[in-house]
Design a protein around this motif. Structure first.
Motif, PDB file in Angstrom:
ATOM      1  N   ALA A  48      39.877  -5.294   3.276  1.00  0.00           N
ATOM      2  CA  ALA A  48      40.029  -4.272   2.242  1.00  0.00           C
ATOM      3  C   ALA A  48      38.872  -4.295   1.245  1.00  0.00           C
ATOM      4  CB  ALA A  48      41.356  -4.464   1.515  1.00  0.00           C
ATOM      5  N   CYS A  49      38.420  -5.493   0.859  1.00  0.00           N
ATOM      6  CA  CYS A  49      37.313  -5.585  -0.106  1.00  0.00           C
ATOM      7  C   CYS A  49      36.011  -5.101   0.515  1.00  0.00           C
ATOM      8  CB  CYS A  49      37.164  -7.025  -0.598  1.00  0.00           C
ATOM      9  SG  CYS A  49      38.509  -7.536  -1.695  1.00  0.00           S
ATOM     10  N   ARG A  50      35.778  -5.455   1.756  1.00  0.00           N
ATOM     11  CA  ARG A  50      34.549  -5.030   2.431  1.00  0.00           C
ATOM     12  C   ARG A  50      34.537  -3.505   2.591  1.00  0.00           C
ATOM     13  NH1 ARG A  50      30.584  -7.807   5.184  1.00  0.00           N
ATOM     14  NH2 ARG A  50      29.511  -6.622   6.792  1.00  0.00           N
ATOM     15  N   SER A 101      30.669  -1.963  -1.579  1.00  0.00           N
ATOM     16  CA  SER A 101      29.445  -2.180  -0.810  1.00  0.00           C
ATOM     17  C   SER A 101      28.426  -3.019  -1.572  1.00  0.00           C
ATOM     18  CB  SER A 101      28.818  -0.841  -0.421  1.00  0.00           C
ATOM     19  OG  SER A 101      28.539  -0.087  -1.584  1.00  0.00           O
ATOM     20  N   GLY A 102      28.562  -3.100  -2.876  1.00  0.00           N
ATOM     21  CA  GLY A 102      27.587  -3.834  -3.675  1.00  0.00           C
ATOM     22  C   GLY A 102      28.153  -5.090  -4.304  1.00  0.00           C
ATOM     23  N   GLU A 103      27.257  -5.996  -4.668  1.00  0.00           N
ATOM     24  CA  GLU A 103      27.650  -7.286  -5.243  1.00  0.00           C
ATOM     25  C   GLU A 103      28.377  -7.125  -6.576  1.00  0.00           C
ATOM     26  OE1 GLU A 103      25.619 -11.578  -6.431  1.00  0.00           O
ATOM     27  OE2 GLU A 103      24.388 -10.019  -5.513  1.00  0.00           O
ATOM     28  N   ALA A 104      27.831  -6.321  -7.479  1.00  0.00           N
ATOM     29  CA  ALA A 104      28.436  -6.158  -8.806  1.00  0.00           C
ATOM     30  C   ALA A 104      29.838  -5.559  -8.705  1.00  0.00           C
ATOM     31  CB  ALA A 104      27.545  -5.297  -9.689  1.00  0.00           C
ATOM     32  N   GLU A 105      29.982  -4.554  -7.870  1.00  0.00           N
ATOM     33  CA  GLU A 105      31.277  -3.901  -7.668  1.00  0.00           C
ATOM     34  C   GLU A 105      32.293  -4.897  -7.096  1.00  0.00           C
ATOM     35  OE1 GLU A 105      32.828  -0.221  -4.911  1.00  0.00           O
ATOM     36  OE2 GLU A 105      30.719  -0.268  -5.467  1.00  0.00           O
ATOM     37  N   CYS A 106      31.842  -5.710  -6.148  1.00  0.00           N
ATOM     38  CA  CYS A 106      32.705  -6.711  -5.529  1.00  0.00           C
ATOM     39  C   CYS A 106      33.151  -7.759  -6.549  1.00  0.00           C
ATOM     40  CB  CYS A 106      31.963  -7.396  -4.377  1.00  0.00           C
ATOM     41  SG  CYS A 106      32.904  -8.696  -3.557  1.00  0.00           S
ATOM     42  N   LYS A 107      32.200  -8.257  -7.319  1.00  0.00           N
ATOM     43  CA  LYS A 107      32.512  -9.304  -8.296  1.00  0.00           C
ATOM     44  C   LYS A 107      33.420  -8.799  -9.410  1.00  0.00           C
ATOM     45  CE  LYS A 107      28.484 -12.249  -7.647  1.00  0.00           C
ATOM     46  NZ  LYS A 107      27.283 -12.813  -8.298  1.00  0.00           N
ATOM     47  N   ALA A 108      33.441  -7.478  -9.643  1.00  0.00           N
ATOM     48  CA  ALA A 108      34.308  -6.908 -10.668  1.00  0.00           C
ATOM     49  C   ALA A 108      35.770  -6.861 -10.228  1.00  0.00           C
ATOM     50  CB  ALA A 108      33.827  -5.508 -11.028  1.00  0.00           C
ATOM     51  N   ASP A 109      36.021  -7.007  -8.933  1.00  0.00           N
ATOM     52  CA  ASP A 109      37.376  -6.956  -8.386  1.00  0.00           C
ATOM     53  C   ASP A 109      37.911  -8.384  -8.240  1.00  0.00           C
ATOM     54  OD1 ASP A 109      39.681  -6.735  -6.782  1.00  0.00           O
ATOM     55  OD2 ASP A 109      38.872  -4.984  -5.728  1.00  0.00           O
ATOM     56  N   SER A 110      38.961  -8.702  -8.961  1.00  0.00           N
ATOM     57  CA  SER A 110      39.491 -10.073  -8.975  1.00  0.00           C
ATOM     58  C   SER A 110      40.084 -10.508  -7.634  1.00  0.00           C
ATOM     59  CB  SER A 110      40.546 -10.217 -10.075  1.00  0.00           C
ATOM     60  OG  SER A 110      41.647  -9.367  -9.801  1.00  0.00           O
ATOM     61  N   LYS A 111      40.313  -9.569  -6.718  1.00  0.00           N
ATOM     62  CA  LYS A 111      40.872  -9.910  -5.403  1.00  0.00           C
ATOM     63  C   LYS A 111      39.783 -10.235  -4.382  1.00  0.00           C
ATOM     64  CE  LYS A 111      43.938  -6.344  -6.260  1.00  0.00           C
ATOM     65  NZ  LYS A 111      43.603  -5.000  -6.065  1.00  0.00           N
ATOM     66  N   LYS A 121      27.324 -14.547   0.335  1.00  0.00           N
ATOM     67  CA  LYS A 121      25.902 -14.415   0.670  1.00  0.00           C
ATOM     68  C   LYS A 121      25.630 -15.102   1.997  1.00  0.00           C
ATOM     69  CE  LYS A 121      24.391 -14.354  -4.108  1.00  0.00           C
ATOM     70  NZ  LYS A 121      23.577 -14.990  -5.119  1.00  0.00           N
ATOM     71  N   SER A 122      24.677 -14.549   2.730  1.00  0.00           N
ATOM     72  CA  SER A 122      24.279 -15.127   4.004  1.00  0.00           C
ATOM     73  C   SER A 122      22.825 -14.804   4.273  1.00  0.00           C
ATOM     74  CB  SER A 122      25.145 -14.572   5.138  1.00  0.00           C
ATOM     75  OG  SER A 122      24.670 -15.034   6.378  1.00  0.00           O
ATOM     76  N   ALA A 123      22.109 -15.806   4.760  1.00  0.00           N
ATOM     77  CA  ALA A 123      20.721 -15.580   5.168  1.00  0.00           C
ATOM     78  C   ALA A 123      20.669 -15.120   6.619  1.00  0.00           C
ATOM     79  CB  ALA A 123      19.913 -16.857   4.988  1.00  0.00           C
ATOM     80  N   ALA A 124      21.702 -15.450   7.383  1.00  0.00           N
ATOM     81  CA  ALA A 124      21.717 -15.163   8.820  1.00  0.00           C
ATOM     82  C   ALA A 124      22.184 -13.745   9.138  1.00  0.00           C
ATOM     83  CB  ALA A 124      22.597 -16.170   9.543  1.00  0.00           C
ATOM     84  N   SER A 136      24.221  -9.998   7.199  1.00  0.00           N
ATOM     85  CA  SER A 136      24.333  -9.275   5.934  1.00  0.00           C
ATOM     86  C   SER A 136      25.354  -9.919   5.012  1.00  0.00           C
ATOM     87  CB  SER A 136      24.752  -7.829   6.188  1.00  0.00           C
ATOM     88  OG  SER A 136      23.777  -7.165   6.941  1.00  0.00           O
ATOM     89  N   SER A 137      25.010 -10.011   3.740  1.00  0.00           N
ATOM     90  CA  SER A 137      25.966 -10.474   2.740  1.00  0.00           C
ATOM     91  C   SER A 137      27.015  -9.392   2.568  1.00  0.00           C
ATOM     92  CB  SER A 137      25.242 -10.730   1.415  1.00  0.00           C
ATOM     93  OG  SER A 137      24.269 -11.727   1.577  1.00  0.00           O
ATOM     94  N   GLY A 138      28.183  -9.764   2.045  1.00  0.00           N
ATOM     95  CA  GLY A 138      29.215  -8.761   1.887  1.00  0.00           C
ATOM     96  C   GLY A 138      30.361  -9.200   1.013  1.00  0.00           C
ATOM     97  N   CYS A 139      31.249  -8.268   0.791  1.00  0.00           N
ATOM     98  CA  CYS A 139      32.425  -8.458  -0.037  1.00  0.00           C
ATOM     99  C   CYS A 139      33.644  -8.678   0.866  1.00  0.00           C
ATOM    100  CB  CYS A 139      32.617  -7.205  -0.902  1.00  0.00           C
ATOM    101  SG  CYS A 139      33.877  -7.362  -2.165  1.00  0.00           S
ATOM    102  N   PHE A 140      34.394  -9.726   0.591  1.00  0.00           N
ATOM    103  CA  PHE A 140      35.573 -10.064   1.396  1.00  0.00           C
ATOM    104  C   PHE A 140      36.740 -10.402   0.480  1.00  0.00           C
ATOM    105  CE2 PHE A 140      31.880 -11.129   3.927  1.00  0.00           C
ATOM    106  CZ  PHE A 140      32.193 -10.639   5.182  1.00  0.00           C
ATOM    107  N   THR A 141      37.951 -10.193   0.970  1.00  0.00           N
ATOM    108  CA  THR A 141      39.102 -10.677   0.222  1.00  0.00           C
ATOM    109  C   THR A 141      38.959 -12.189   0.114  1.00  0.00           C
ATOM    110  OG1 THR A 141      40.463 -11.006   2.193  1.00  0.00           O
ATOM    111  CG2 THR A 141      40.654  -8.860   1.070  1.00  0.00           C
TER     112      THR A 141
END
Length: 82
Positions: free
Chosen positions: A22-24, A28-38, A43-46, A48-53
């Motif tokens: 649901a979070c992903r 789509s962005g880091e700031a938006e993801c971090k604003a959601d407490s759920k 981050k990943s070098a291997a 794409s970084s992403g937002c996850f529950t």
């Protein structure tokens, strides 16, 4: 030789399960993801970084992803800013 292959398959299965997230889907962005407490920003070098529950973030392979809990990040930022 079989053990490393099985470990790779298992971590891929965990990652696949986390992609239905649901979070992903919502952020789509880091700031938006971090604003959601759920959600947690992972981050990943291997790959794409992403937002996850938070639940799915715990399942990601730690050798590939470094996940940041949004509530801990906010608390740490507040400590630094005073």
């Amino acid at each position: 030789r079989l053990a490393p292959a099985l470990a790779l398959i298992a971590s891929g299965a965990r990652l696949g399960a986390a992609l239905e997230d649901a979070c992903r889907d919502s952020h789509s962005g880091e700031a938006e993801c971090k604003a959601d407490s759920k959600c947690s920003w992972c981050k990943s070098a291997a790959v794409s970084s992403g937002c996850f529950t938070k639940e799915n973030a715990k399942r990601l392979p730690p050798s590939v992803f470094k996940c940041e809990d949004s509530s801990r990040a906010r608390a740490r930022r507040n400590e630094l800013l005073g």
